[in-house]
Design an enzyme around this catalytic site. Sequence first.
Site: not given
Ligand SMILES: *Cc1c(COP(=O)(O)O)cnc(C)c1O
Length: 393
Positions: A61, A159, A281, A334
């Site tokens: 992702k 969630r 800064y 930046m």
């Molecule tokens: C992001 C995610 C993972 C991977 O988690 P890591 O801690 O990066 O290994 C696995 N399952 C779900 C549902 C996730 O959202």
Amino acid sequence: MAGAEEIGQAVRTDRATIAEAAIAAPPEARAVLQIDLGALKANWATLNAASGSAECAAVVKANAYGLGIEEVVAALAREGAKTFFVATLQEALRVRAQVPGAIVYVLDGYLAGAGDYYAGFNIRPVLSSLGEIEDWSRFASTKGRRHPAAIHIDTGMNRLGLSAGEVDQLAARLDLLDPFYVAMLMSHLASADEADNPLNRTQLARFEALRRRLPERRASFANSGGIFLGPDYHFDLVRAGIAIYGGRAFVGAANPMRTVVRLIARILQVREAAPGETVGYGASYHLTRPSRLATIACGYADGFLRALSGDDAHPGPVGYIGEHPVPVVGRVSMDLITVDVTDVPEHLVHRGGFVEVIGDRVTLDDLTDRAGTIGYELLTRLGSRVHRVYVGG
Ligand SMILES: *Cc1c(COP(=O)(O)O)cnc(C)c1O
């Protein structure tokens, strides 16, 4: 052709890293993110071996945690990964274009109206509520074949995922599942990065109880941290993310994964400054000796977190020029940071040269511990502007 392993070795030394990335970088590149696909593949292989008989799926992702979904997916598929998890449908289409035979799950689930993409490109939604299951069931019933999907059960995150009550409602309406194929039941750990957290066992017990209320299917529970919690957590398929990219899966333990990303940034200017003068800064850093400073082309717009600034009370992290540490002085701005190169032999510091700011010696986790965040956040912020170089593929 050199093997991936050989190339992986070659880039391990700092000098080689800098030389190689500098050569591969076009002259206009200001900061270079070097992504070692050999190390990435080795990390996946380590996790796959640690998962025993379970399949090791790759979570890609957010553009493969910022590192480039196409390159990462192609490398992992060559290493043997078959199943990929993404957040969005757009990301799923990118995986599909890269690996026609991959199994692809979308964690966002089913966005009503987008069904033809899922069906047309053979992409599997992760269904996370009863309402979503109803929508998908209705869509699937218009199709000739039983299209696969996963069902996500919540065991403690609050969630995404069906609550225990929804699992019971679903168990009383199993006809909802007839129009499609439930390929997997999954859940997600809240504290897998803390090996001793009792919530891990609690979630495991909930998952085992809840999945028994539904028809038996393959099951998936562990993320990277969960893999190292042991075989009880593996089920049929694990979902590895951060550890593939070299981040640590556990807080407070040595990280066994290989370094995948190195960030080097070009020196734009070298200057002398006197004791008592300030840098950057807010004038938050005072020089205490006659100093040589290098201003380098990497700032928070490149993903180098502003919380990594150095001031009088809190020294910044160090970068490296060859073997020589160079502390970040003054605020990260930046587009720029300033490092103190007073102690580096003069011939090694020149305009157009590179400073390594993330790598083997200054890891993602070192930096993010300091900045009060996690490797995941730093990774996904890097590289929107920096030039990327892939090695070891
Ligand atoms: C992001 C995610 C993972 C991977 O988690 P890591 O801690 O990066 O290994 C696995 N399952 C779900 C549902 C996730 O959202």
